[in-house]
Design an enzyme around this catalytic site. Sequence first.
Site, short mmCIF file in Angstrom:
data_model
loop_
_atom_site.label_atom_id
_atom_site.label_comp_id
_atom_site.label_asym_id
_atom_site.label_seq_id
_atom_site.Cartn_x
_atom_site.Cartn_y
_atom_site.Cartn_z
N SER A 170 -4.61 -14.14 1.64
CA SER A 170 -5.57 -13.22 1.03
C SER A 170 -5.73 -13.56 -0.44
CB SER A 170 -5.10 -11.77 1.20
OG SER A 170 -5.99 -10.86 0.61
N TYR A 214 0.84 -1.19 0.00
CA TYR A 214 0.00 0.00 0.00
C TYR A 214 0.88 1.24 0.00
CZ TYR A 214 -3.78 -3.18 1.43
OH TYR A 214 -4.69 -4.21 1.51
N ASN A 273 -20.11 3.52 10.86
CA ASN A 273 -19.95 2.10 10.54
C ASN A 273 -19.78 1.21 11.76
OD1 ASN A 273 -20.20 2.62 7.80
ND2 ASN A 273 -18.01 2.80 7.46
#
Length: 315
Positions: A151, A54, A294
């Site tokens: 993943s 990232y 959230n």
Amino acid sequence: MKYRRLGGSGLKVSEISLGSWLTYGGYVEKQQAIHTMQLAFDSGVNFFDTANIYMRGEAEKVVGEALGGYRRDSYVLATKVWGQMGDGPNDRGLSRKHIMEQCEASLKRLGMDYIDLYYCHSPDPSTPVEETLRALDDLVRQGKVLYVGVSNWTAAMMTEAIHIAERRLLDRIVASQPPYSMLRRDIEKEIIPVGEKYGIGQVVYSPLAQGVLSGKYMQAGEVPKDSRAASERGGQAIQRYLTESNLDKVERLRNVAQQLELTLSQLALAWVLRQPGVSSAIIGASRPEQVEENVKASGVVIPAEALAEIEAILQ
């Protein structure tokens, strides 16, 4: 905030976790990113997700700085290995060399002594699975990694990894990170059942379908100028969901949410968490108020009649 076991392990993680893909380390201003993470922690989120790839390590630096003021035993941190981190032939993949070197690099960027959960970010067909598992097992034995996950692996790949670990007495994977949402349900067929069989918890990403299930996108091809969809990189990830069919479903789901006195985002997250095989749902937040909304999805139980109505909409 409610907490669940991570797969068959004894580790407890918050039902809502906070990720940093396409947000921290570049897209979101640093101090705002740190403030958002701190608010998440104060709201009961104890599970934070990042990856070396990232923003080529910049996201890990921001995450490490944000968590640096908290006791190390008060949160669970996940990062990943696999992606292209340089121009050399060994600067990507799941070879022993790349895993060992990238674990050290991630620890340095994070400013930490160990990683709670270390994922293989994607499969690497050029490296034997046993080589990958042995490298990860060594990191666990060294205390640099506590738990291991994968993943974007298929059910067959996870099954193979479990069988090799059992035969060789290697540390087993306890987590899988696949995409899962009302608009992308393919893991229900094989990945969730395999996870439940072998004690692999699903830590799902994109539970809001890159923000489409937040209701912010009203028409295909039209996106708010201040949204991630308007950026070159963020827009590529979102476009697959911005179809007229999906947006029609979103409008009908919004009505269900209103009947339950929930926001659309809260309904979408609670729907994902209805699955007992899901350990946590990763949200991405560029603003603190998104976290505030959230996290309220944790603990929400959707009535059976509403679940049936949702199913009819999605079908």
